[in-house]
Write an enzyme that holds these catalytic residues in place. Structure first.
Site, short mmCIF file in Angstrom:
data_model
loop_
_atom_site.label_atom_id
_atom_site.label_comp_id
_atom_site.label_asym_id
_atom_site.label_seq_id
_atom_site.Cartn_x
_atom_site.Cartn_y
_atom_site.Cartn_z
CE1 TYR A 193 -8.18 -13.13 26.12
CE2 TYR A 193 -9.85 -11.85 27.28
CZ TYR A 193 -8.93 -12.90 27.25
OH TYR A 193 -8.78 -13.69 28.36
CG ASP A 251 -2.06 -7.84 23.33
OD1 ASP A 251 -3.10 -8.07 24.00
OD2 ASP A 251 -1.18 -8.71 23.13
CE LYS A 280 -2.78 -16.07 21.68
NZ LYS A 280 -3.70 -17.10 22.18
P1 KE4 Z 1 -3.37 -15.60 27.75
O1 KE4 Z 1 -3.53 -15.02 29.16
O2 KE4 Z 1 -4.59 -16.41 27.33
O3 KE4 Z 1 -2.07 -16.36 27.55
O4 KE4 Z 1 -3.26 -14.38 26.73
C1 KE4 Z 1 -4.28 -13.40 26.75
C2 KE4 Z 1 -4.26 -12.68 25.40
C3 KE4 Z 1 -3.71 -11.42 25.34
N1 KE4 Z 1 -3.67 -10.73 24.17
C4 KE4 Z 1 -4.14 -11.29 23.02
C5 KE4 Z 1 -4.06 -10.50 21.75
C6 KE4 Z 1 -4.70 -12.58 23.04
O5 KE4 Z 1 -5.18 -13.12 21.88
C7 KE4 Z 1 -4.77 -13.31 24.25
C8 KE4 Z 1 -5.39 -14.69 24.34
N2 KE4 Z 1 -6.02 -15.18 23.17
C9 KE4 Z 1 -7.06 -16.18 23.34
C10 KE4 Z 1 -7.54 -16.63 21.97
N3 KE4 Z 1 -8.17 -15.60 21.26
C11 KE4 Z 1 -6.61 -17.33 24.18
C12 KE4 Z 1 -7.53 -18.55 24.13
C13 KE4 Z 1 -8.27 -18.74 25.43
O6 KE4 Z 1 -8.70 -17.73 26.04
O7 KE4 Z 1 -8.42 -19.93 25.82
#
Ligand code: KE4
Length: 431
Positions: free
Chosen positions: A145, A240, A268
């Site tokens: 993701y 990523d 994060k």
């Molecule tokens: P954000 O746009 O949520 O800050 O980041 C997207 C993203 C991009 N790349 C990786 C590897 C990620 O894990 C994420 C976001 N992770 C999720 C949890 N698996 C965020 C939690 C959520 O969607 O509320």
């Protein structure tokens, strides 16, 4: 049985004004059934819901809180920054110091741009890769993701190298047509796709350790194959590291595995729990971004003083403690994984536990989980029952089978012992 009447009331009120009552879908607990919890505060390894129930937290805001909830140095840094003004829309010294820290920490990053979310970081990095290579197609991997930008919400077409189909309503097919989705950890499949689209691939992007199908480490040859094939074809390799950055090592997964990408996205941990993410990498690529180059990217709150203060405080503490911190975090999570493995064997419950550094996922399957297809063999109903049983025992794991558990420096032997006991009891209940 802990009760959650205030969460239930707030959830009902929230649903009247917020879609699904949540500002991010995973918070709705759809993966584990029942109503979601509303949280009130965090303290070290603990999170407290609005009904006063205390949990040992393994969600940790999905990864940012490597020092636990409300570390005094981060709270102080943000408070002091706020007193000087929350946003200027102009550059500040602190942004330079944070960028310098990221460049010094992450081996392949020569220049970096601060943004507000992981989605924005990856979206910008892919646009940059396309602008730099003047190519359109990208390769991603099933189960990874990268945020909710249209082109990433694509699923694999019928054949291995067929072009992407939308994986969400509202995404036009022409925005996924240039996205090829392949099985994770399949170096041969990647080679086949790179051969089929030789000279057309702008970027191969992947999570160097997958965290969004649950934790799935790379096979030894997978990362190197991605590096070799992208070098051969003049495509950009994008790691990523939104989850793995500053999590698996101070220099991220690229330091741990010794494979250097061309671009890296971070989120994060780099923001210390505030909305801050980043993309960076080779200077010749990064200098293609406006105002130096023709690839446009901008943001009102990019490099926001509060978020930068939190990120700078967190990275400063990591830099000070990196010689022992990562080893200690790994030993803590390894101990928990071993205890869970022993309990599952004792109870004859089939599990696959993937643990690397301070990341872990317990899959309810007898398969070896190495990609999305094997991750999906996990019994989600059993995971839901496991989640609920842990919650009843004051332990808060991810409300979805396909996420990671995170540990922080605030998790001590007492919390780990309590968690191991709760896991054993929860598994006993599943036998
Ligand atoms: P954000 O746009 O949520 O800050 O980041 C997207 C993203 C991009 N790349 C990786 C590897 C990620 O894990 C994420 C976001 N992770 C999720 C949890 N698996 C965020 C939690 C959520 O969607 O509320």
């Amino acid at each position: 049985m802990s009760s959650h009447p205030t969460s239930a009331r707030l959830y009902a009120e929230a649903q009247r004004v917020i879609p699904g009552g949540v500002n991010s879908p995973v918070r709705a607990f759809k993966g584990v059934g029942g109503d979601p919890l509303f949280m009130q505060r965090g303290e070290g390894p603990y999170i407290f819901d609005v009904d006063g129930n205390r949990y040992i937290d393994y969600v940790m805001s999905w990864g940012p809180l490597i020092f636990g909830h409300a570390p005094p140095r981060i709270v102080r840094a943000v408070t002091e920054a706020a007193a000087r003004g929350t946003s200027f829309g102009a550059s500040t010294e602190a942004e330079v110091r944070l960028a310098e820290k990221i460049v010094a920490a992450v081996p392949s990053v020569e220049k970096v741009r601060l943004v507000n979310s992981g989605t924005e970081a990856v979206m910008s990095a892919v646009r940059l890769a396309r602008g730099f290579t003047r190519r359109d197609k990208i390769i991603k991997f099933e189960g990874c993701y990268h945020g909710h930008s249209d082109g990433f919400l694509a699923k694999a077409g019928s054949g291995l190298t067929t072009l992407g189909l939308p994986d969400s309503a509202g995404v036009p097919v022409n925005l996924t047509r240039d996205t090829v989705t392949l099985p994770y950890n399949d170096a041969d499949g990647l080679r086949e796709a790179m051969d089929a689209y030789n000279g057309e691939i702008a970027c191969v992007m992947l999570e160097p350790v997958a965290g969004n199908m649950g934790v799935v480490p790379p096979k030894p040859e997978f990362l190197q194959a991605a590096r070799t094939l992208t070098e051969r074809d003049g495509a950009v390799l994008l790691f990523d590291e939104v989850i793995t950055g500053f999590r698996l090592a101070y220099g991220g997964a690229q330091e741990l595995f010794g494979v250097m990408p061309d671009l890296t996205t971070l989120g994060k941990i780099v923001g210390g729990g505030l909305p801050l993410a980043a993309y960076g990498g080779r200077a010749d690529i990064m200098d293609t971004v406006a105002p130096v180059g023709p690839v446009y990217q901008a943001g009102t709150l990019s490099g926001n003083p509060l978020a930068v203060a939190a990120g700078l405080a967190q990275l400063t503490m990591l830099d000070e403690q990196k010689d022992t911190l990562y080893q200690e975090l790994e030993e803590k999570m390894q101990g928990l994984a071993d205890a869970a493995q022993e309990a599952a064997a004792r109870e004859d419950v089939p599990v696959c536990i993937n643990q690397i550094g301070s990341l872990m996922t317990l899959f309810f399957t007898d398969a070896r989980v190495m990609d999305y297809a094997t991750a999906k063999t996990s019994d989600a109903a059993r995971y839901a029952a496991f989640f609920r049983a842990l919650l009843e025992r004051g332990v808060y794991f991810a409300p979805s089978q396909f996420e990671a558990a995170f540990i922080s420096t605030a998790h001590g032997q007492q919390q780990l012992g309590q968690t191991a006991a709760a896991v054993a009891e929860a598994l006993h209940g599943l036998a």
